[in-house]
Design an enzyme around this catalytic site. Sequence first.
Site, PDB file in Angstrom:
ATOM      1  N   CYS A  74     139.435  44.643 105.021  1.00 48.91           N
ATOM      2  CA  CYS A  74     139.445  43.518 104.074  1.00 48.91           C
ATOM      3  C   CYS A  74     138.836  42.248 104.676  1.00 48.91           C
ATOM      4  CB  CYS A  74     140.857  43.243 103.574  1.00 48.91           C
ATOM      5  SG  CYS A  74     142.100  43.195 104.873  1.00 48.91           S
ATOM      6  N   HIS A 124     142.997  36.169 102.093  1.00 45.39           N
ATOM      7  CA  HIS A 124     142.653  36.013 103.507  1.00 45.39           C
ATOM      8  C   HIS A 124     141.683  34.847 103.669  1.00 45.39           C
ATOM      9  CE1 HIS A 124     144.770  39.577 104.281  1.00 45.39           C
ATOM     10  NE2 HIS A 124     143.814  40.379 104.709  1.00 45.39           N
TER      11      HIS A 124
END
Length: 344
Positions: free
Chosen positions: A130, A242
Amino acid sequence: MGYKVAVVGATGNVGREMLAILAERRFPADEVVALASRRSQGVEVSYGEKTLKVKAIDHYDFSDVDICLMSAGSAVSKEWSPKIAAAGAVVIDNSSCWRMDPDVPLVVPEVNADAVAGFRKKRIIANPNCSTAQLVVVLKTLHDKAKITRVVVSTYQSVSGAGKDAMDELDRQTKAIYSLGDVEAKKFPKRIAFNVIPQVDAFMEDGFTKEEWKMMMETKKILDPKIKLTATCVRVPVFVGHCEAVNIEFENPISVGEARELLRNASGCLVVDRHEPGGYVTPYEAAGEDATYISRIRTDPTVDNGLVLWCVADNLRKGAALNAIQIAEALINRKLIQAKKKAA
């Protein structure tokens, strides 16, 4: 005639997101099947306005499945992806199991969509980590312009990257702190509520963690093996999204203005960069969105041809589920696969 799509790991964070995005993007599927382990058999999951009952993977017949979106972890993928591929489906795997296999393409469609053609060797395509996915989306257009030589990245990774149990732990610990209860750490090595943990994944012999190693190796495979990259990955008490602080060195000069304009026009990127309080994007705004957001673009005065920037993305979407579905769309748009029913 549409495609038959199987989602393995349909009860997890990413599996549920895959089902939601398939419906949102009106993926050309005639049938979508939700699969998981036997203990999840019968659990209901949402697919658009429909509700699907989860079936057990153990005895499922994949012979008429066209595309399998696999999000059940490395161990399950190692066992099942070759079997599903042998039945004739294309497996798009979200785990780390196949990423560094030379016969498996590692794909971020905005960066290296042409690589999907390499699926024929094993009928498996890997989704990157990710934190890698959002990084290479940002680096691609800058690398094309001025040739990146070195990247130093520090991540601020949300707990959803570690699964539903990690999200539950942050929720539980936060409530315990406010109610003066016991704060118990099970999923993480230290308390995550109101804290940051400079460890994502297990430590390796050289002192880096596996997450940091993944970012280094995957960026080289996707973008350019000559790029030097070092990473420090940190878990933060955020549920979704994130963030990355990125220092980039280039072989050739590139100005802040040039970089900003390139990124404004880059596929999958959105620039929000005002030099004022709040003139940047945080995980809160990025959650639920498809784009990788870029803010705080500036010159790095400590090196020649250096830039610094901040990027944020929803790790469950661009970092996982959305990227997998974009890979499936690339296969279809390039006419590399066709529905088995139609073929018959």
